[in-house]
Design a protein around this motif. Structure first.
Motif, PDB file in Angstrom:
ATOM      1  N   HIS A   1       0.857  -1.189   0.000  1.00  0.00           N
ATOM      2  CA  HIS A   1       0.000   0.000   0.000  1.00  0.00           C
ATOM      3  C   HIS A   1       0.892   1.238   0.000  1.00  0.00           C
ATOM      4  O   HIS A   1       1.635   1.479   0.948  1.00  0.00           O
ATOM      5  CB  HIS A   1      -0.939  -0.023   1.214  1.00  0.00           C
ATOM      6  N   THR A   2       0.778   2.009  -1.083  1.00  0.00           N
ATOM      7  CA  THR A   2       1.683   3.145  -1.263  1.00  0.00           C
ATOM      8  C   THR A   2       1.059   4.442  -0.782  1.00  0.00           C
ATOM      9  O   THR A   2      -0.088   4.747  -1.108  1.00  0.00           O
ATOM     10  CB  THR A   2       2.053   3.286  -2.756  1.00  0.00           C
TER      11      THR A   2
ATOM     12  N   PRO B   1      -0.362  10.647  -7.191  1.00  0.00           N
ATOM     13  CA  PRO B   1      -0.071   9.785  -6.040  1.00  0.00           C
ATOM     14  C   PRO B   1       0.000  10.515  -4.699  1.00  0.00           C
ATOM     15  O   PRO B   1      -0.147   9.894  -3.643  1.00  0.00           O
ATOM     16  CB  PRO B   1       1.289   9.177  -6.390  1.00  0.00           C
TER      17      PRO B   1
ATOM     18  N   SER C   1      -9.011  10.999  -7.623  1.00  0.00           N
ATOM     19  CA  SER C   1      -7.596  11.159  -7.308  1.00  0.00           C
ATOM     20  C   SER C   1      -6.842  11.473  -8.595  1.00  0.00           C
ATOM     21  O   SER C   1      -7.044  10.819  -9.612  1.00  0.00           O
ATOM     22  CB  SER C   1      -7.082   9.870  -6.670  1.00  0.00           C
TER      23      SER C   1
HETATM   24  P1  GDP Z   1      -2.934  -0.222  -3.066  1.00  0.00           P
HETATM   25  O1  GDP Z   1      -2.323  -1.583  -2.981  1.00  0.00           O
HETATM   26  O2  GDP Z   1      -4.389  -0.265  -3.384  1.00  0.00           O
HETATM   27  O3  GDP Z   1      -2.651   0.637  -1.858  1.00  0.00           O
HETATM   28  O4  GDP Z   1      -2.242   0.493  -4.316  1.00  0.00           O
HETATM   29  P2  GDP Z   1      -0.666   0.468  -4.674  1.00  0.00           P
HETATM   30  O5  GDP Z   1       0.057   1.341  -3.739  1.00  0.00           O
HETATM   31  O6  GDP Z   1      -0.165  -0.934  -4.821  1.00  0.00           O
HETATM   32  O7  GDP Z   1      -0.692   1.031  -6.157  1.00  0.00           O
HETATM   33  C1  GDP Z   1      -1.218   2.275  -6.455  1.00  0.00           C
HETATM   34  C2  GDP Z   1      -0.116   3.093  -7.147  1.00  0.00           C
HETATM   35  O8  GDP Z   1      -0.691   4.211  -7.769  1.00  0.00           O
HETATM   36  C3  GDP Z   1       0.900   3.639  -6.176  1.00  0.00           C
HETATM   37  O9  GDP Z   1       2.140   3.727  -6.810  1.00  0.00           O
HETATM   38  C4  GDP Z   1       0.343   5.032  -5.850  1.00  0.00           C
HETATM   39  O10 GDP Z   1       1.352   5.933  -5.448  1.00  0.00           O
HETATM   40  C5  GDP Z   1      -0.209   5.423  -7.186  1.00  0.00           C
HETATM   41  N1  GDP Z   1      -1.382   6.303  -7.164  1.00  0.00           N
HETATM   42  C6  GDP Z   1      -2.423   6.323  -6.283  1.00  0.00           C
HETATM   43  N2  GDP Z   1      -3.356   7.212  -6.686  1.00  0.00           N
HETATM   44  C7  GDP Z   1      -2.897   7.752  -7.828  1.00  0.00           C
HETATM   45  C8  GDP Z   1      -3.435   8.726  -8.738  1.00  0.00           C
HETATM   46  O11 GDP Z   1      -4.528   9.240  -8.587  1.00  0.00           O
HETATM   47  N3  GDP Z   1      -2.672   9.030  -9.833  1.00  0.00           N
HETATM   48  C9  GDP Z   1      -1.456   8.458 -10.069  1.00  0.00           C
HETATM   49  N4  GDP Z   1      -0.808   8.813 -11.144  1.00  0.00           N
HETATM   50  N5  GDP Z   1      -0.935   7.545  -9.218  1.00  0.00           N
HETATM   51  C10 GDP Z   1      -1.646   7.197  -8.145  1.00  0.00           C
END
Ligand code: GDP
Ligand code: IMO
Ligand code: MG
Length: 423
Positions: free
Chosen positions: A41-42, A415, A412
């Motif tokens: 989770h990022t 990131p 969103s």
């Molecule tokens: P999670 O497992 O659901 O928490 O999602 P992850 O962290 O595995 O993957 C989501 C990725 O998309 C991460 O690298 C986030 O930083 C990035 N991210 C989240 N929201 C956005 C957004 O609105 N736009 C962009 N470009 N990146 C996003």
């Protein structure tokens, strides 16, 4: 107070970590309810990117208490690394993080079993993250598992040894080439268990019950996505836990009638990492553009994520299974510059047009039927208010809201924590 849930509606990586972090300001407690270190989770803020695995995504906020629930499986080795990564930040982890005694432990041999099972499957492999998730949940439901609370007992190492001996026999049974040095893995494991034992272990269902009674606000954080759910996902290409709303009840001990809002998160397109069917997958330049612009590489394994158009048939199904009350659309910014956007609104299934997810969505049975939308050129990443949205984005959002009959409350556009637009 009631409990709200936040979960992914696709195949994981929708952006759950980011949104939990954003919403934490509204909650006293953030509680992870299932999955384990297969999750990544990022969170991004102040120019720093964090990837959390087992620790809930509310950990960076001043006041919130973070609970690892009974439904989670914990690998002490990964957990210790997570703690090491947080050490440079000013977080009172012993106060802010508490762990259910009923959470199960991932042992080194669970990881080896995962690898052996995948190797034995050959081409039919699940594409597991190889973190030992499947074997650990198998031992849980098989009533052989070791739980966090066992670490407080004098004889837990006897239980450990008996289970590990059994696992070694099972690994041999698979008859595949899995090289390991158990002594080395165990040295690392027992050192990490020592660190884990410095944290607070609690009876988390009782803690959460009392918290509700005293008016505390709770947000339950899901991992993976609904299409990876053990029952409702694309079985057998799924994970081994209940990733849907019901998983919050079993994974935290929260009663169904105490759940209020269910926040469903989806990407404005679709991604999947690992094997399994994916009807709207793109194999052309459009798909590789999405992957490149969206930086679609797994946060845990670094594997490239498969990309494709939004699948509204699947999204309706998962919104329904979860009882979603509010939607959050992620990564809309990634679609800027695509001339035409497609949304799958029905399937051609064995010659018939259907608008529900059938038992079998293997490619030979399914052909997606698309509705086309004009794309937008504008860069969304600096926008702060829905009034700045291009007409084409509003058309896209309006269409999804109308079809799903659920409001999209957050869009969103990047990131970072700040790149979050409330509607
Ligand atoms: P999670 O497992 O659901 O928490 O999602 P992850 O962290 O595995 O993957 C989501 C990725 O998309 C991460 O690298 C986030 O930083 C990035 N991210 C989240 N929201 C956005 C957004 O609105 N736009 C962009 N470009 N990146 C996003
Ligand atoms: P988050 O919480 C995306 C996928 C794996 C594989 C299948 C089974 O970050 O969204 P497992 O290791 O659970 O036995 O793997 O599930 N998978 C994920 N895909 N995001 C995740 O978590 C995932 N966790 C597991 O790639 O296809
Ligand atoms: Mg992820």
């Amino acid at each position: 107070m009631a409990v709200d849930l936040l979960l992914g509606l696709q195949w994981g990586d929708e952006g759950k970590g980011k949104i939990v972090d954003v919403l934490t300001a509204n909650y006293d407690i953030i509680a992870r309810f299932q999955g384990g270190p297969n999750a990544g989770h990022t969170l991004e803020f102040d120019g720093i990117k964090h990837v959390l695995r087992t620790i809930p995504s509310g950990i960076f906020h001043e006041t919130a208490t973070n609970v690892i629930g009974n439904g989670v499986v914990i690998d002490p080795v990964v957990f210790k690394k997570e703690l090491d990564g947080l050490a440079k930040f000013d977080i009172d982890i012993h106060k802010k993080l508490i762990i259910s005694r009923k959470a199960h432990l991932i042992l080194p041999t669970h990881r080896l079993l995962d690898a052996a099972s995948e190797a034995a499957k050959g081409k039919a492999k699940i594409g597991s993250t190889l973190k030992g998730i499947g074997p650990t949940y198998m031992d849980k439901t098989g009533r052989n598992g070791i739980r966090v609370g066992d670490l407080e007992l004098d004889n837990w190492k006897e239980k450990y040894r008996a289970l590990t001996n059994k696992h070694e026999a099972m690994i041999n049974f698979y008859n595949v080439d899995v090289q390991y040095d158990l002594q080395e893995l165990e040295d690392e494991f027992f050192a990490a268990v020592k660190v884990l034992k410095t944290l607070q272990f609690i009876d988390s269902e009782e803690y959460l019950h009392q918290a509700q009674k005293s008016g505390k606000t709770i947000l339950a954080e899901g991992a993976q996505g609904s299409l990876l759910d053990i029952d409702f996902g694309t079985y057998p290409f799924v994970t081994s836990s209940t990733t849907t709303a019901a998983g919050a009840c079993t994974g935290l001990g929260v009663a169904p009638n105490k759940i209020k809002d269910v926040f469903g998160i989806f990407k404005a397109y679709t991604t999947r990492v690992g094997s399994g069917p994916f009807p709207t997958e793109l194999f052309d330049d459009v798909g590789s553009d999405m992957a490149r612009i969206g930086h679609e590489f797994g946060a845990v394994t670094g594997r490239p994520r498969r990309c494709g158009w939004l699948d509204l048939v699947a999204l309706k199904y998962t919104a329904q299974v979860n009882g979603v009350t509010q939607l959050m659309m992620m990564k809309g910014d990634v679609l800027s510059g695509f001339k035409t956007l497609k949304v799958c609104t029905a399937y051609k299934y064995k010659g018939e047009t259907i608008s529900h997810l059938p038992y079998n969505i293997e490619p030979e049975n399914i052909e997606p039927i698309y509705t086309d939308f004009k794309g937008w050129k504008e860069d969304l990443t600096q926008m702060t208010d829905p009034s700045q949205f291009p007409k084409e984005l509003n058309d896209y959002i309006d269409f999804l809201e109308k079809e799903l009959e659920i409001p999209i409350k957050i869009v969103s556009v990047g990131p970072d924590r700040t790149q979050t637009i409330h509607r």
